[in-house]
Design a protein around this motif. Structure first.
Motif, mmCIF file in Angstrom:
data_model
loop_
_atom_site.group_PDB
_atom_site.id
_atom_site.type_symbol
_atom_site.label_atom_id
_atom_site.label_comp_id
_atom_site.label_asym_id
_atom_site.label_seq_id
_atom_site.Cartn_x
_atom_site.Cartn_y
_atom_site.Cartn_z
ATOM 1 N N TRP A 67 0.830 -1.204 0.000
ATOM 2 C CA TRP A 67 0.000 0.000 0.000
ATOM 3 C C TRP A 67 0.873 1.266 0.000
ATOM 4 C CZ3 TRP A 67 -3.338 3.737 -0.303
ATOM 5 C CH2 TRP A 67 -3.278 4.809 0.559
ATOM 6 N N VAL A 68 1.853 1.324 0.893
ATOM 7 C CA VAL A 68 2.714 2.506 0.989
ATOM 8 C C VAL A 68 3.499 2.695 -0.312
ATOM 9 C CG1 VAL A 68 4.763 3.446 2.147
ATOM 10 C CG2 VAL A 68 2.886 2.539 3.502
ATOM 11 N N ALA A 71 0.934 3.756 -3.174
ATOM 12 C CA ALA A 71 0.389 5.101 -2.963
ATOM 13 C C ALA A 71 1.455 6.172 -3.181
ATOM 14 C CB ALA A 71 -0.208 5.219 -1.563
ATOM 15 N N SER A 72 2.662 5.953 -2.645
ATOM 16 C CA SER A 72 3.711 6.965 -2.815
ATOM 17 C C SER A 72 4.172 7.046 -4.269
ATOM 18 C CB SER A 72 4.890 6.683 -1.889
ATOM 19 O OG SER A 72 5.452 5.430 -2.146
ATOM 20 N N LEU A 145 -0.005 12.344 11.353
ATOM 21 C CA LEU A 145 0.446 12.026 9.993
ATOM 22 C C LEU A 145 1.665 11.109 10.035
ATOM 23 C CD1 LEU A 145 0.137 15.571 8.368
ATOM 24 C CD2 LEU A 145 -1.457 13.662 8.201
ATOM 25 N N ASP A 148 0.824 6.805 12.037
ATOM 26 C CA ASP A 148 -0.607 6.555 11.903
ATOM 27 C C ASP A 148 -0.821 5.210 11.217
ATOM 28 O OD1 ASP A 148 0.410 7.660 9.482
ATOM 29 O OD2 ASP A 148 -1.636 7.931 8.788
ATOM 30 N N TRP A 150 -2.344 4.412 8.498
ATOM 31 C CA TRP A 150 -2.240 4.389 7.037
ATOM 32 C C TRP A 150 -0.863 4.781 6.505
ATOM 33 C CZ3 TRP A 150 -5.813 1.900 4.503
ATOM 34 C CH2 TRP A 150 -7.059 1.740 5.106
ATOM 35 N N ILE A 152 0.458 7.862 6.293
ATOM 36 C CA ILE A 152 0.324 9.053 5.439
ATOM 37 C C ILE A 152 1.629 9.838 5.374
ATOM 38 C CG2 ILE A 152 -0.872 11.263 5.192
ATOM 39 C CD1 ILE A 152 -3.334 9.850 6.433
ATOM 40 N N GLY A 153 2.264 10.044 6.518
ATOM 41 C CA GLY A 153 3.526 10.773 6.533
ATOM 42 C C GLY A 153 4.600 10.079 5.720
ATOM 43 N N VAL A 155 4.065 8.003 3.185
ATOM 44 C CA VAL A 155 3.681 8.120 1.771
ATOM 45 C C VAL A 155 4.071 9.494 1.240
ATOM 46 C CG1 VAL A 155 1.706 8.264 0.205
ATOM 47 C CG2 VAL A 155 1.843 6.403 1.851
ATOM 48 N N LEU A 156 3.769 10.554 1.999
ATOM 49 C CA LEU A 156 4.099 11.914 1.547
ATOM 50 C C LEU A 156 5.612 12.117 1.433
ATOM 51 C CD1 LEU A 156 1.499 13.979 3.616
ATOM 52 C CD2 LEU A 156 1.456 13.480 1.158
#
Length: 168
Positions: A67-68, A71-72, A145, A148, A150, A152-153, A155-156
């Motif tokens: 997923w990571v 998504a990234s 972020l 977490d 998911w 998110i941090g 991935v960003l």
């Protein structure tokens, strides 16, 4: 091209890949019981491998990792296309845009991870700016972020680091 010169890139690729290949081979030998810390080695068995592959946490971790990565990469691809389309002329603003887009190129991945943590953490720069702008009562009220569920941090941060490579 003489045969010696044709083999040079292959030899170089093999030298670069050798540590990873040796590690992968050793991991495979240990997992199957042919080599290990126990003397003598227990002999060929797939019991360890079956035990690991039977763990729910292994498959959950693999899914989260995929997923990571997906998504990234998707986010970085979209950002790279936008950057490539936005800075394709030779105007001074486009040159500045290209320079800004290329800034993450020389940044080591460990430094990028630290920057991601310092910017996206609940006590990081983004949380402090949100507090200063009145968006959150305290920096700790910022939604997580980093760390977490998911990622998110992560991935960003990975997308930020990967974008210039794809834009080039």
């Amino acid at each position: 091209m003489p045969p010696r010169r044709a083999a040079a890139p292959l030899l170089l690729a093999l030298l670069v890949a050798a540590p990873a290949l040796v590690g992968l081979g050793y991991a495979g030998l240990v997992a199957t019981g042919l080599v290990g810390f126990v003397t003598p080695a227990p002999g060929f068995t797939l019991a360890r491998l079956a035990r690991v592959l039977g763990e729910r946490a292994v498959w959950a971790s693999l899914g989260w990792t995929l997923w990571v990565a997906a998504a990234s990469t998707l986010l970085a691809s979209v950002a790279a296309i936008v950057v490539a389309l936005a800075v394709r002329d030779s105007r001074p603003s486009d040159r500045i845009g290209r320079a800004l887009a290329a800034m993450p190129l020389p940044v080591p991945h460990l430094v990028a991870a630290l920057v991601g943590l310092l910017v996206l953490g609940q006590s990081g720069l983004l949380a402090r700016l949100g507090h200063a702008a009145g968006l959150v009562a305290t920096p700790a009220d910022m939604p997580p972020l980093v760390y977490d569920r998911w990622g998110i941090g992560l991935v960003l941060t990975l997308a930020w680091k990967e974008t210039p490579f794809l834009a080039l």
